[in-house]
Design a protein around this motif. Sequence first.
Motif, PDB file in Angstrom:
ATOM      1  N   GLY A   1     -40.796 -42.174  31.739  1.00  0.00           N
ATOM      2  CA  GLY A   1     -39.892 -42.818  30.811  1.00  0.00           C
ATOM      3  C   GLY A   1     -39.151 -43.956  31.483  1.00  0.00           C
ATOM      4  N   PRO A   2     -38.336 -44.678  30.712  1.00  0.00           N
ATOM      5  CA  PRO A   2     -37.630 -45.847  31.248  1.00  0.00           C
ATOM      6  C   PRO A   2     -36.445 -45.498  32.141  1.00  0.00           C
ATOM      7  N   GLY A   3     -36.027 -44.234  32.136  1.00  0.00           N
ATOM      8  CA  GLY A   3     -34.959 -43.814  33.022  1.00  0.00           C
ATOM      9  C   GLY A   3     -33.591 -43.786  32.379  1.00  0.00           C
ATOM     10  N   THR A   4     -32.720 -42.968  32.955  1.00  0.00           N
ATOM     11  CA  THR A   4     -31.289 -42.953  32.635  1.00  0.00           C
ATOM     12  C   THR A   4     -30.551 -43.289  33.914  1.00  0.00           C
ATOM     13  N   ARG A   5     -29.748 -44.337  33.841  1.00  0.00           N
ATOM     14  CA  ARG A   5     -28.947 -44.692  35.014  1.00  0.00           C
ATOM     15  C   ARG A   5     -27.638 -43.935  34.953  1.00  0.00           C
TER      16      ARG A   5
END
Lengths: 111, 110
Positions: free
Chosen positions: A103-107
Amino acid sequence: EPEVTQTPSHQVTQMGQEVILRCVPISNHLYFYWYRQILGQKVEFLVSFYNNEISEKSEIFDDQFSVERPDGSNFTLKIRSTKLEDSAMYFCASRAEGSQYFGPGTRLLVL
Amino acid sequence: SQQGEEDPQALSIQEGENATMNCSYKTSINNLQWYRQNSGRGLVHLILIRSNEREKHSGRLRVTLDTSKKSSSLLITASRAADTASYFCPSQGTGTALIFGKGTTLSVSS
């Protein structure tokens, strides 16, 4: 084309607070993963999940972390009491036919 | 260390040139995957090559695998500025977890 999605894209929290990061894996995939990447460092494996249980975990994945698949679509990572050093990008991935799709990630930023 | 090692660590080329990056790994594999990561973004799966394959193509990408040397290479032909990214060939541990190295940072200038 199906994609892994993650929410939120950014999360800011205070040290000691609990956070839950959410992921929706690709629908027909059976293996799910969480990885993290501290800024400027390598991507690190946290945990893998198959058949509703943890199949593998790294040393990073201690008692402060937990994962859950609460329903047929979501896969969550919970950090019970966040520390400053938990600040990182967290990636969810799911796997089929040997390939893992991220996935695009969670920062996550812990203050 | 079980991680795949990418080489070189950094590569700078001009648009239109080809870029070759290499990967070495230590344990036997069933397959090898290559990923791209643009700065601060997610990991994009580029290609998977199985241990019984020697070469695989996908668009402008060509991947080779030499299991006798435990090495793989990724060739990007006719590079574009949009190819600027870090490239990884993670190895696999005892389970299915991927173990990432530092990657090759590719910079394509116009």
